[in-house]
Design a protein around this motif. Structure first.
Motif, mmCIF file in Angstrom:
data_model
loop_
_atom_site.group_PDB
_atom_site.id
_atom_site.type_symbol
_atom_site.label_atom_id
_atom_site.label_comp_id
_atom_site.label_asym_id
_atom_site.label_seq_id
_atom_site.Cartn_x
_atom_site.Cartn_y
_atom_site.Cartn_z
ATOM 1 N N LEU A 26 0.925 -1.218 0.087
ATOM 2 C CA LEU A 26 0.002 -0.034 -0.109
ATOM 3 C C LEU A 26 0.922 1.372 0.029
ATOM 4 N N MET A 27 1.986 1.261 0.622
ATOM 5 C CA MET A 27 2.716 2.462 0.662
ATOM 6 C C MET A 27 3.539 2.730 -0.795
ATOM 7 N N MET A 28 3.974 1.645 -1.396
ATOM 8 C CA MET A 28 4.197 1.988 -2.858
ATOM 9 C C MET A 28 3.351 2.429 -3.593
ATOM 10 N N PHE A 29 2.128 1.786 -3.631
ATOM 11 C CA PHE A 29 1.069 2.350 -4.350
ATOM 12 C C PHE A 29 0.668 3.865 -4.168
ATOM 13 N N MET A 30 0.740 4.284 -2.773
ATOM 14 C CA MET A 30 0.520 5.644 -2.531
ATOM 15 C C MET A 30 1.476 6.647 -3.101
ATOM 16 N N ILE A 31 2.827 6.240 -2.949
ATOM 17 C CA ILE A 31 3.861 6.767 -3.627
ATOM 18 C C ILE A 31 3.709 6.833 -5.000
#
Length: 565
Positions: free
Chosen positions: A65-70
């Motif tokens: 989820l963190m890489m998606f938000m980035i």
């Protein structure tokens, strides 16, 4: 059994919440709080959690989820503009740090070339999770040093794939042909999968999101977004690539659509919780009983890792950015290691390349670097200015100007809530003034129409203050509400007035009986439906924008004709 599970959940939540409150009072980063909570919850301390395996799957979701938000924020256009930085500076930092560490290990620790190469690669990696979250929390992610740091970590995530692919070949050092074949196959697979995800995703995702948006079901919209995220992760995993690469691309694809801000609002709660679990798991991997007998060795290695990364990164980035200040800030930010560092060492031990005793000490050093670096990131500006003053260098760290996201730069504009017929006509009125408009709607077709009319179009819920902040309401000259729903209009007024008491808000309603209530709730002016609404709203808009009435006095007939059509 059920009580035992609840007991663990309550104790972990109590521990994490207490530590985060304490760290917030002390002004320390939340990342460090999660890491400390993981250490205390582990078997070497309070023993609430037996091992990282109990929460490992959830932590992986957090990284995804963190890489998606980035990816949502790091559009393809921005990546193209920074390609030189990502590939050039990222590769240079990775190669130089790996080589210097490798030589140091071979000379002073007498490790084999293969073991030194793997450990050197592990030292070169920096945590995208820690760097991105901490810089986001400090509102430094889009500063010059933040963009450089993220570009370097992005390249390192790609480089980690190559390091991982070489470990099986290093386990059989005599087979050179297998080494070359594995490397070529890995690189070919990476490019094929990434191009496939991006090309297919751009064609399919926008059409899918528009269809789901037209259903006007927030539940289905959230589920579709989660399916997109996890589907991209599955495709990457299927081809034996790190899941974060495919997910990052999925975020970039959606980030280029009008649904970006809506997706960001929906995913933020999932992201914050899961990324916290990831850092707890990282803390769990720190084995306290091993530290005491090897304290001096661990301290020396920790200082060595941080100094090597700090010095080399500072030098390289200083030359690139022509600013020692920027170089030092990036060096401080990237002085940590990451999850790939742990994986490389673990696989190296399993393959017989790295001695297990030395490997376990390295794992502790890498985890401690994560904890210590959160403080270096937090105080990177203070430390940098301190050294600049010692060296007698004045001024702030600078970088060449770079184009940024259009909504991020939007100011002195009108926010138009709803782009139906009234919204279109208001656009025609304001087109003559040259004032930019940010149009927001929950109907994908209307959002597309707004973009076609030259507006900064967004798909989102205007009753959500985050959506309005994404449209830069703090920089807006006025806000116009044209929705049919009286209830929705009241919600918007209620949300806005408490934070923006002087912002002009012009409202259109169906029934005259609602005018008094809307004025009471904070509307600057309210107009009911009818042909006269055009000229009446026009006059109020001109007054709110402080535009002379005479400037557009010849446009009345044009406006009337527009409303007739």
């Amino acid at each position: 059994m059920q009580f035992d599970v609840l007991n663990h959940i309550v104790l972990v939540l109590l521990l994490v919440t207490g530590i985060l409150v304490l760290f917030a009072k002390m002004g320390l980063p939340s990342v460090l709080g999660y890491l400390v909570a993981g250490v205390l919850a582990g078997p070497g301390a309070l023993g609430i959690l037996a091992s990282e395996k109990e929460m490992g799957a959830l932590s992986e979701v957090g990284i995804i989820l963190m890489m998606f938000m980035i990816g949502l924020d790091f559009s393809w256009a921005r990546l193209r503009r920074n390609l030189k930085m990502v590939i050039g500076i990222g590769s240079l930092c990775t190669v130089v740090i790996t080589a210097v560490t490798m030589l140091a290990l071979m000379k002073f620790w007498h490790l084999s070339a293969a073991a030194s190469f793997i450990v050197g690669g592990a030292v070169a990696m920096s945590s995208t999770a820690v760097v991105s979250k901490q810089l986001m929390d400090q509102r430094e992610f889009y500063d010059s040093h933040g963009k450089i740091a993220f570009g370097i970590t992005l390249f390192q995530d790609f480089a980690a794939i190559i390091f991982l692919s070489l470990i099986p070949a290093f386990s059989h050092p005599d087979n050179t042909q297998a080494l070359i074949r594995d490397l070529a196959t890995t690189l070919g697979t990476i490019f094929a999968v990434l191009i496939g995800i991006y090309v297919a995703g751009r064609k399919v995702e926008r059409a899918l999101m528009r269809f789901i948006g037209s259903l006007k079901s927030n539940e289905i919209f959230v589920l579709t977004t989660l399916l997109t995220i996890m589907g991209s992760a599955w495709v990457s995993s299927f081809f034996n690539l790190p899941t974060i690469i495919g997910v990052f691309l999925a975020g970039m694809i959606i980030g280029e659509t009008e649904f970006r801000h809506k997706v960001e609002d929906d995913m933020r709660p999932f992201h914050d919780i899961m990324i916290g679990i990831f850092f707890i798991v990282m803390g769990l991997t720190l084995k306290l009983p091993v530290i005491i007998p090897h304290f001096l060795l661990i301290a020396e290695l920790l200082a060595g890792v941080i100094l090597i990364k700090l010095v080399l990164t500072t030098l390289i980035v200083s030359v690139y950015s022509r600013s020692f200040g920027n170089g030092l800030r990036v060096g401080l930010v990237l002085s940590n290691c990451d999850e790939f560092s742990l994986i490389l060492v673990i696989l190296g031990m399993k393959g017989g390349i790295i001695d297990p005793a030395f490997g376990n000490i390295l794992l502790i050093v890498f985890i401690l670097s994560l904890m210590f670096s959160t403080l270096l990131i937090l105080y990177n500006k203070t430390v940098t200015f301190f050294f600049l003053s010692l060296l007698g260098i004045g001024g702030k760290p600078t970088m060449p100007p770079e184009e940024t996201d259009e909504l991020r730069d939007l100011s002195n504009h009108i926010i138009l809530c709803g782009f139906g017929e009234t919204g279109k006509n208001i656009r025609r009125i304001l087109r003559m003034t040259g004032i930019p408009i940010a149009a927001i709607d929950t109907d994908p077709q209307k959002v597309e129409n707004a973009a076609a009319e030259g507006c900064h179009a967004m798909y989102g819920d205007t009753t959500n203050l985050k959506t309005l902040k994404a449209a830069r309401i703090d920089q807006a000259r006025a806000l116009i509400i044209t929705f049919d729903s009286y209830t929705q209009t009241l919600k918007i007024l209620h949300k806005i007035r408490s934070e923006y008491p002087i912002l002009p808000i012009i409202v259109r309603v169906h029934q005259v009986s609602h005018i008094e209530d809307l004025l009471l709730f904070g509307a600057t002016a309210v107009f009911s439906d009818g042909l006269g609404i055009s000229l009446s709203m026009r006059q109020e808009i001109m007054r709110a924008l402080k535009i002379p009435e005479g400037l557009l006095q010849d446009e009345d007939e044009i406006i009337k004709e527009a409303f007739r059509t």
